[in-house]
Motif scaffolding. Structure first.
Motif, mmCIF file in Angstrom:
data_model
loop_
_atom_site.group_PDB
_atom_site.id
_atom_site.type_symbol
_atom_site.label_atom_id
_atom_site.label_comp_id
_atom_site.label_asym_id
_atom_site.label_seq_id
_atom_site.Cartn_x
_atom_site.Cartn_y
_atom_site.Cartn_z
ATOM 1 N N MET A 1 16.398 22.499 45.690
ATOM 2 C CA MET A 1 16.120 23.730 46.385
ATOM 3 C C MET A 1 15.621 24.767 45.403
ATOM 4 O O MET A 1 16.145 24.892 44.303
ATOM 5 C CB MET A 1 17.406 24.248 47.034
ATOM 6 N N SER A 2 14.655 25.518 45.830
ATOM 7 C CA SER A 2 14.143 26.570 44.959
ATOM 8 C C SER A 2 15.106 27.758 44.962
ATOM 9 O O SER A 2 15.928 27.914 45.868
ATOM 10 C CB SER A 2 12.761 27.024 45.447
ATOM 11 N N GLY A 3 14.959 28.600 43.961
ATOM 12 C CA GLY A 3 15.811 29.775 43.866
ATOM 13 C C GLY A 3 15.634 30.702 45.061
ATOM 14 O O GLY A 3 16.574 31.314 45.547
ATOM 15 N N ARG A 4 14.394 30.789 45.556
ATOM 16 C CA ARG A 4 14.118 31.651 46.704
ATOM 17 C C ARG A 4 14.787 31.116 47.966
ATOM 18 O O ARG A 4 15.318 31.880 48.770
ATOM 19 C CB ARG A 4 12.609 31.772 46.899
ATOM 20 N N THR A 5 14.799 29.799 48.106
ATOM 21 C CA THR A 5 15.453 29.183 49.254
ATOM 22 C C THR A 5 16.949 29.458 49.212
ATOM 23 O O THR A 5 17.555 29.756 50.242
ATOM 24 C CB THR A 5 15.189 27.667 49.280
ATOM 25 N N LEU A 6 17.541 29.378 48.039
ATOM 26 C CA LEU A 6 18.967 29.661 47.900
ATOM 27 C C LEU A 6 19.290 31.115 48.238
ATOM 28 O O LEU A 6 20.312 31.405 48.852
ATOM 29 C CB LEU A 6 19.446 29.316 46.490
ATOM 30 N N VAL A 7 18.427 32.027 47.847
ATOM 31 C CA VAL A 7 18.630 33.442 48.166
ATOM 32 C C VAL A 7 18.594 33.641 49.671
ATOM 33 O O VAL A 7 19.423 34.361 50.243
ATOM 34 C CB VAL A 7 17.566 34.324 47.456
ATOM 35 N N HIS A 8 17.639 32.996 50.344
ATOM 36 C CA HIS A 8 17.550 33.105 51.803
ATOM 37 C C HIS A 8 18.769 32.485 52.473
ATOM 38 O O HIS A 8 19.291 33.025 53.459
ATOM 39 C CB HIS A 8 16.269 32.439 52.326
ATOM 40 N N LEU A 9 19.222 31.349 51.955
ATOM 41 C CA LEU A 9 20.404 30.692 52.509
ATOM 42 C C LEU A 9 21.637 31.573 52.350
ATOM 43 O O LEU A 9 22.418 31.753 53.281
ATOM 44 C CB LEU A 9 20.622 29.334 51.837
ATOM 45 N N GLU A 10 21.813 32.148 51.164
ATOM 46 C CA GLU A 10 22.957 33.034 50.944
ATOM 47 C C GLU A 10 22.895 34.242 51.872
ATOM 48 O O GLU A 10 23.904 34.650 52.458
ATOM 49 C CB GLU A 10 23.022 33.500 49.497
ATOM 50 N N ALA A 11 21.719 34.811 52.044
ATOM 51 C CA ALA A 11 21.573 35.963 52.944
ATOM 52 C C ALA A 11 21.926 35.570 54.372
ATOM 53 O O ALA A 11 22.608 36.318 55.081
ATOM 54 C CB ALA A 11 20.146 36.504 52.872
ATOM 55 N N PHE A 12 21.498 34.397 54.794
ATOM 56 C CA PHE A 12 21.821 33.924 56.141
ATOM 57 C C PHE A 12 23.331 33.773 56.316
ATOM 58 O O PHE A 12 23.896 34.210 57.315
ATOM 59 C CB PHE A 12 21.126 32.589 56.410
ATOM 60 N N VAL A 13 23.974 33.183 55.325
ATOM 61 C CA VAL A 13 25.429 32.975 55.405
ATOM 62 C C VAL A 13 26.144 34.322 55.461
ATOM 63 O O VAL A 13 27.044 34.529 56.274
ATOM 64 C CB VAL A 13 25.931 32.108 54.234
ATOM 65 N N ARG A 14 25.746 35.266 54.617
ATOM 66 C CA ARG A 14 26.387 36.591 54.589
ATOM 67 C C ARG A 14 26.148 37.389 55.874
ATOM 68 O O ARG A 14 27.043 38.058 56.374
ATOM 69 C CB ARG A 14 25.883 37.409 53.408
ATOM 70 N N GLU A 15 24.927 37.327 56.396
ATOM 71 C CA GLU A 15 24.553 38.175 57.530
ATOM 72 C C GLU A 15 24.857 37.551 58.883
ATOM 73 O O GLU A 15 25.062 38.267 59.858
ATOM 74 C CB GLU A 15 23.070 38.511 57.449
#
Length: 105
Positions: A1-15
């Protein structure tokens, strides 16, 4: 997974995921663990004798009070955990034979 994908995944989990979990539940604990934010949760655990499953307390660290008895031990059938450790339908004290009080998980 790219770093950008991980950032989006983390944002989804948080939000999206975290706000939909109820406090003091195993589901919320798993989400906080995935986010690396479970450090403030109780680490007490017990073992379900019939299945050998390890059950982790779902409350905040420092909540345990052996004198604050659960509802069913106070003569009230409400099932509230009092100051004991709860997870799902289990409520236990540190004195139980299958209990591990505040261990590092």
């Amino acid at each position: 997974m790219s770093g950008r994908t991980l950032v989006h995944l983390e944002a989804f989990v948080r939000e999206t995921v975290l706000p939909r979990t109820h406090p003091n539940t195993a589901e919320r604990r798993r989400v906080l663990e995935a986010l690396g934010e479970a450090g403030g949760l109780c680490t007490a655990r017990t073992v379900e004798m019939s299945s050998a499953d390890v059950i982790l307390c779902t409350r905040e660290a420092g909540h345990y009070d052996p004198d604050d008895l659960p509802g069913f031990k106070r003569g009230k059938p409400d099932g509230t955990p009092g100051g004991w450790h709860p997870a799902g339908g289990a409520i236990w004290s540190d004195a139980g034979a299958a209990s591990y009080p505040h261990m590092t998980v």
